[in-house]
Design an enzyme around this catalytic site. Structure first.
Site, mmCIF file in Angstrom:
data_model
loop_
_atom_site.group_PDB
_atom_site.id
_atom_site.type_symbol
_atom_site.label_atom_id
_atom_site.label_comp_id
_atom_site.label_asym_id
_atom_site.label_seq_id
_atom_site.Cartn_x
_atom_site.Cartn_y
_atom_site.Cartn_z
ATOM 1 N N ASP A 112 6.596 -2.853 -72.633
ATOM 2 C CA ASP A 112 6.404 -4.012 -73.499
ATOM 3 C C ASP A 112 5.072 -4.662 -73.151
ATOM 4 O O ASP A 112 4.605 -4.566 -72.006
ATOM 5 C CB ASP A 112 7.546 -5.014 -73.325
ATOM 6 N N ASP A 130 9.511 -2.577 -81.294
ATOM 7 C CA ASP A 130 10.477 -3.664 -81.481
ATOM 8 C C ASP A 130 10.196 -4.419 -82.778
ATOM 9 O O ASP A 130 11.127 -4.759 -83.520
ATOM 10 C CB ASP A 130 10.408 -4.651 -80.314
#
Length: 150
Positions: A112, A130
């Protein structure tokens, strides 16, 4: 080639490409402020799902993801007449799911890197995959609501 496959592979490629850049230019748990007090590129590893749910359950998450991909195909794609919006939605969803699945399988965690701050609140760090998953779910809701109105 099928629109769903093209969009899925595009999303997967962009996601993995950005993750490769993050690995190359940002040390783990280090960041680069882009907009002070609002947006930062921050290299973190997520060993779970959204908001680090099920952290440390890599095999479970991989199995659930394969099951989820099968359900997407069976419920939304197989022998269905899809609209253009539905094809884009499925491409975004599958591409995002594959991007994070690839990380889980080959790295053991999801990379991330998008970190946003709103005042004192720091939103959980996320990635392009995401974003595509969330956008796809939102488009599914919009399309479902449109069908009910018709």
């Amino acid at each position: 080639m099928n629109v769903i496959v093209i969009i899925s592979m595009l999303v997967f490629g962009v996601d993995q490409g950005i993750k490769a850049l993050v690995f190359s230019f940002l040390p783990y748990q280090r960041g680069q402020v882009m907009i002070p007090h609002f947006f930062e590129l921050l290299h973190v590893h997520n060993f779970g799902a959204a908001w680090n749910l099920f952290s440390g359950n890599r095999l479970f998450l991989i199995i659930v993801t394969f099951f989820f991909l099968g359900m997407i195909y069976y419920l939304f794609i197989d022998q269905k007449k899809l609209t253009g919006l539905s094809k884009v939605t499925m491409g975004l969803l599958i591409g995002g799911v594959l991007g994070n699945l690839g990380d889980r399988i080959f790295r053991g965690y999801v990379v991330d890197y998008l970190a946003f701050q709103f005042g004192a609140y720091h939103f959980p760090v996320f990635n392009i995959a995401d974003m595509c998953i969330v956008l796809a779910v939102a488009l599914m809701i919009v399309e479902t609501m449109r069908r009910k109105e018709a």
